[in-house]
Every structure is written in C-alpha cells, then in structure tokens.
Design an enzyme around this catalytic site. Structure first.
Site, mmCIF file in Angstrom:
data_model
loop_
_atom_site.group_PDB
_atom_site.id
_atom_site.type_symbol
_atom_site.label_atom_id
_atom_site.label_comp_id
_atom_site.label_asym_id
_atom_site.label_seq_id
_atom_site.Cartn_x
_atom_site.Cartn_y
_atom_site.Cartn_z
ATOM 1 N N PRO A 1 36.056 -7.454 0.838
ATOM 2 C CA PRO A 1 34.833 -8.118 0.385
ATOM 3 C C PRO A 1 33.727 -8.062 1.434
ATOM 4 O O PRO A 1 33.994 -8.160 2.634
ATOM 5 C CB PRO A 1 35.288 -9.565 0.175
ATOM 6 C CG PRO A 1 36.385 -9.750 1.167
ATOM 7 C CD PRO A 1 37.087 -8.424 1.266
ATOM 8 N N ARG B 1 29.704 -8.755 0.372
ATOM 9 C CA ARG B 1 28.639 -9.647 -0.104
ATOM 10 C C ARG B 1 29.081 -11.105 -0.287
ATOM 11 O O ARG B 1 28.373 -12.022 0.107
ATOM 12 C CB ARG B 1 28.139 -9.101 -1.451
ATOM 13 C CG ARG B 1 26.915 -9.795 -1.981
ATOM 14 C CD ARG B 1 26.564 -9.310 -3.391
ATOM 15 N NE ARG B 1 26.719 -7.914 -3.613
ATOM 16 C CZ ARG B 1 25.729 -7.012 -3.601
ATOM 17 N NH1 ARG B 1 24.491 -7.401 -3.402
ATOM 18 N NH2 ARG B 1 25.977 -5.731 -3.813
ATOM 19 N N ARG C 1 16.415 -4.345 -0.909
ATOM 20 C CA ARG C 1 17.124 -4.448 -2.185
ATOM 21 C C ARG C 1 16.193 -4.487 -3.407
ATOM 22 O O ARG C 1 16.457 -3.796 -4.385
ATOM 23 C CB ARG C 1 18.069 -5.661 -2.183
ATOM 24 C CG ARG C 1 19.116 -5.621 -1.055
ATOM 25 C CD ARG C 1 20.226 -6.648 -1.237
ATOM 26 N NE ARG C 1 21.051 -6.294 -2.370
ATOM 27 C CZ ARG C 1 20.991 -6.863 -3.539
ATOM 28 N NH1 ARG C 1 20.165 -7.864 -3.748
ATOM 29 N NH2 ARG C 1 21.767 -6.446 -4.511
ATOM 30 N N CYS D 1 2.796 0.475 2.933
ATOM 31 C CA CYS D 1 1.944 1.259 2.042
ATOM 32 C C CYS D 1 2.754 1.947 0.941
ATOM 33 O O CYS D 1 2.850 3.178 0.902
ATOM 34 C CB CYS D 1 1.175 2.273 2.860
ATOM 35 S SG CYS D 1 0.300 1.461 4.178
HETATM 36 N N1 LLP Z 1 34.670 -1.394 0.126
HETATM 37 C C1 LLP Z 1 33.992 -0.247 -0.014
HETATM 38 C C2 LLP Z 1 34.724 1.025 0.079
HETATM 39 C C3 LLP Z 1 32.613 -0.261 -0.263
HETATM 40 O O1 LLP Z 1 31.975 0.893 -0.414
HETATM 41 C C4 LLP Z 1 31.931 -1.501 -0.351
HETATM 42 C C5 LLP Z 1 30.489 -1.547 -0.616
HETATM 43 C C6 LLP Z 1 32.664 -2.673 -0.172
HETATM 44 C C7 LLP Z 1 34.038 -2.590 0.057
HETATM 45 C C8 LLP Z 1 32.041 -4.035 -0.215
HETATM 46 O O2 LLP Z 1 31.483 -4.356 -1.433
HETATM 47 P P1 LLP Z 1 30.926 -5.834 -1.701
HETATM 48 O O3 LLP Z 1 32.095 -6.790 -1.637
HETATM 49 O O4 LLP Z 1 29.924 -6.155 -0.665
HETATM 50 O O5 LLP Z 1 30.325 -5.752 -3.041
HETATM 51 N N2 LLP Z 1 23.503 -2.009 -0.750
HETATM 52 C C9 LLP Z 1 24.002 -2.498 -2.019
HETATM 53 C C10 LLP Z 1 25.502 -2.676 -2.020
HETATM 54 C C11 LLP Z 1 26.229 -1.412 -1.652
HETATM 55 C C12 LLP Z 1 27.719 -1.591 -1.595
HETATM 56 C C13 LLP Z 1 28.374 -0.396 -1.001
HETATM 57 N N3 LLP Z 1 29.785 -0.503 -0.845
HETATM 58 C C14 LLP Z 1 23.286 -3.785 -2.383
HETATM 59 O O6 LLP Z 1 22.412 -4.222 -1.621
HETATM 60 O O7 LLP Z 1 23.527 -4.363 -3.447
#
Ligand code: LLP
Length: 420
Positions: free
Chosen positions: A280, A282, A318, A348
């Site tokens: 996890p 986010r 984002r 810009c």
């Molecule tokens: N594991 C892998 C292999 C991943 O690629 C990611 C996120 C995670 C875990 C963690 O995912 P989470 O629990 O945070 O959802 N920049 C985007 C999010 C990109 C996520 C990329 N991979 C945003 O701001 O929404």
C-alpha cells in the site's frame, strides 16, 4: 474537513499546530504531514490483515521523503520499491533491505546488482526476459535472487486509465496464460529462488470486488503450481486501496472491509500457510498530507472567475495529469459566501489548475489555503518546471513540527549544470 486537519477557533490546524504558523515559518507553497495520521492509517491497515501472517511493504513512490519513510520504518513497515534510488532512500531512512520487494517492468542490470548486494527480500519479476537477465546477474555474483512473478490478472480496477495496471492492455506483469510455464522455468534456474506470486491491479480503487477477482485468479494459479510441486512462500496482492478525496461521490472501502475481502478471497488456500504481502502507498500517507498555498490575485471575465495561488502543477500535478479532485479550504473562517472559481497556479499552462468551477468560500488576495489529501503522489511527483524550487515539507506531531525538507535553492537547481 477530515482526519488530522481540523478548525480550531476558526483556524485550520494540523494536529495541535496552526497551519498559518507553519506557513509563516517556512513560506508557501509548503507540504504539511501529520505523523499521527500516518501511524493511525498504518495501524488500521495492519489490524485489517491480522487474520494471517503478513508484511506491509509501503510503496515508497507514494511519498519518498526521508522524514516520512522514517515514520514507516519506525512502525515496522517493509518497502515496495521501483528503483534503486528508492532503495537508497529506504536504507538512508533506517529501513532494512530484507523487507524490501522490488517491482517494475524495467529493472536495469546495475539495479539488479545493487539490490542483490544489499540483500533485498524479493524481486517482483515482470517478464520472461527480465527473469533470464536476473538469473544471469545473480549467477555471475554467485548469489540466488529470491523472486516472485508478477502476474497480470486481467481485471478492471475501475479507476483512472493512467493508474490501472492489471489489464491485458497494460505493460505490467505476465499473462495468466504465460505464468505457469515461467514459474517452471524459474524453478530450474540456479540463480533464482522462487518464493512468491504477486499482482498489483491499479491505484485509487474504490471497490473491493476487483481485488477479490484478482486474488481469485492468483489462488487458482497457486493451487495449480502447488500440484506441480512448486511451493510458494508468499502471495503479494499489491497496493491500490483508495482514499476519500472529499468529492462527495462515495467513499472507498475501509481497510477493515478491504481486509475482509482479501481474507475471503484467500480462504481456499488458507491451508497452504502462505504469508500475505501487500504494497500500500496512498492509503498510508494520502490523507495525512496537505499542500498549503497563498492566494496571490483574483480576476474574472464575463465567463470565469480565477483564483491565482502560489502553488502550481509542479508542486502537485495530480489535477493536471489525472483531472483529480483535491479538497480546498481557506485556513481561516471557512463560513462565508461561496464563489464559483478556478484555482490556478502561476505556471504557463492551462493544465496548471487545482480546481475548476468549484464553489469555494470567497477567497481574498493574500490569504492562505489548504489543498487536502495531498500526502501521496504530491511531493513525490513534484518537479522544477518553470524553474520553481520544490516546496519544503513539514511533519507535525502533536503540538510540534519538524521541517523534514527545506525549500530548494536556485543554486541547488543549477548545481549539475555548466555553460558549454
Ligand atoms: N505496488 C506497485 C507495483 C505499484 O505500481 C503501486 C503504485 C503501488 C504498489 C501502490 O499503489 P497505491 O497503494 O498507492 O495505490 N501517481 C498516481 C498513482 C500511481 C500509482 C503507481 N503505482 C496518482 O497520483 O494517483
């Protein structure tokens, strides 16, 4: 308002500290995080998985600032990394290599070497060619790389297309059809030790059903491999649980609901005694952070009202990249007439916005605002576009705070450059 950010006598605080006081001390824009909220989120997630032996490998990419990583290290988290740069940060923050899993479709040979030397826990291998390359690197070093194979379960996570990763059309993992053969191949290689299977189907998921569907496919694969004599030690279900961005269009599952869905989906293989791994990002840091900015000017024409603030898409990209919603509030006296406005930065580009046609308390020039739910993929995705130094970051705990990163200087911005 949510979680650690609350009004107290008409003034927005993070835990016990006035955000105005922080803004005055470090300037704006600035990121502020609540340590207590990170701890709360981690414990909630940990408790939700208490039904089986598990490891929480924090996805470092969500927020890789040392001071934030340090909190997760203290909580006992492992790490999910996607570069040896992230490994470097994790180790600098006091983390251990043993609890690191290394994901990503394009690990270079030198990254494989560095990670093997450090002794990371597991490589999440994402293709047949990567498997061959890692085997060769490990054999050359006289080592065995512990691996899991990342499968692409081909389920729709029902999130923004840029952050869905578990569909056949996405570059991630190997197909379910290809996976069994790859496991058999890997099991024969002297440089590899097959210990797990993993998947990660996407980010900001707002339902449990896609997780359950993906895990059901992993369960089938694990059962088939077990019959073939390939005994795995862990199943890694990735990350992806969403947070509430306050848009009012429904709330994501709680960690407890997520945990219950994972438990149910894994029930058919409970007797195999595998360890559950998760990645996890986010959900551990997202709600704990906010971007504080100052209103510079306002202007309007026959069609639109604009509020120009000193934070920009380089600080928090984002909204520009995914059209995502972040809650916005003034730091003082939120109860006032509403005005429909676009909150925009000084960069810009028309994509440089934080809100569009949003009804917000009528903001005055010079006052401070809170852009919430910015703890994940905020500072970590910041850039120097328009030669803007990256914002400072502050970690609050109770009535005190620490500046965990100072604002970049112009000298730092040009430090690696020279005239030809
Ligand atoms: N594991 C892998 C292999 C991943 O690629 C990611 C996120 C995670 C875990 C963690 O995912 P989470 O629990 O945070 O959802 N920049 C985007 C999010 C990109 C996520 C990329 N991979 C945003 O701001 O929404």
């Amino acid at each position: 308002m949510s979680g650690p950010f609350e009004y107290n006598n008409g003034e927005l605080h993070c835990e016990g500290v006035s955000l105005t006081a922080i803004a005055e001390a470090v300037g704006t824009p600035a990121y502020v995080y609540s340590r207590t909220e990170i701890e709360r989120a981690y414990r909630a997630f940990d408790e939700a998985l208490a039904f089986m032996p598990h490891e929480i490998c924090y996805a470092v990419k969500a927020n890789s600032t040392l001071g934030v990583l340090g909190v997760l290290v203290e909580l006992g988290a492992g790490a999910d990394i996607v570069s040896v740069g992230e490994l470097y940060r994790w180790l600098r923050a006091g983390g251990t290599a043993e609890h690191v899993v290394f994901s990503g479709v394009g690990k270079s040979e030198s990254e494989m070497k560095t990670a093997l030397e450090a002794g990371i826990g597991c490589f999440n291998v994402e293709s047949a060619e990567e498997l061959v390359a890692l085997d060769a690197v490990a054999q050359k070093m006289g080592k065995r790389a512990r691996i899991s194979i990342r499968v692409n379960p081909d389920v729709d996570p029902e999130t923004h297309p840029y952050i869905s990763t578990g569909l056949k059309t996405n570059k991630f993992g190997v197909s379910m059809a290809e996976a069994p053969e790859l496991f058999r191949d890997a099991a024969k290689r002297a440089g590899l030790e097959v210990i797990g299977v993993d998947c990660h189907i996407g980010s900001q998921l707002t339902k449990t059903s896609p997780f359950a569907d993906a895990i059901a496919r992993l369960v089938q694969l694990i059962t088939d491999l077990d019959k073939d004599g390939i005994k795995l030690r862990h199943v890694d279900v990735g990350g992806g649980l969403g947070i509430d961005y306050g848009k009012g269009d429904g709330v994501p599952p709680t960690p407890a609901e997520y945990g219950a869905a994972v438990q149910k989906a894994l029930a058919p293989i409970a007797k195999l005694g595998l360890k559950l791994m998760t990645e996890p990002g986010r959900v551990l840091v997202g709600s704990a952070g906010a971007l504080i900015s100052r209103v510079m000017f306002r202007k309007h024409n026959e069609l639109k009202h604009f509020t120009i603030v000193d934070a920009a898409m380089n600080d928090l990209m984002r909204p520009a990249l995914y059209g995502s919603f972040h809650p916005i509030q003034p730091l003082k006296n939120p109860n006032r007439p509403l005005v429909k406005t676009d909150v925009v930065g000084p960069i810009c580009e028309t994509g440089d916005f934080f809100a569009r046609d949003r009804e917000l308390p009528a903001l005055e020039a010079g006052e401070l605002i809170w852009i919430g739910a910015a703890g994940a993929y905020g500072a970590a995705m910041a850039s120097n576009y328009n030669t803007r130094p990256r914002a400072p970051e502050v970690l609050v705990e109770g009535n005190t705070y620490t500046v965990i990163r100072t604002r970049e200087t112009y000298e730092q911005l040009v430090a690696n450059e020279k005239l030809a």
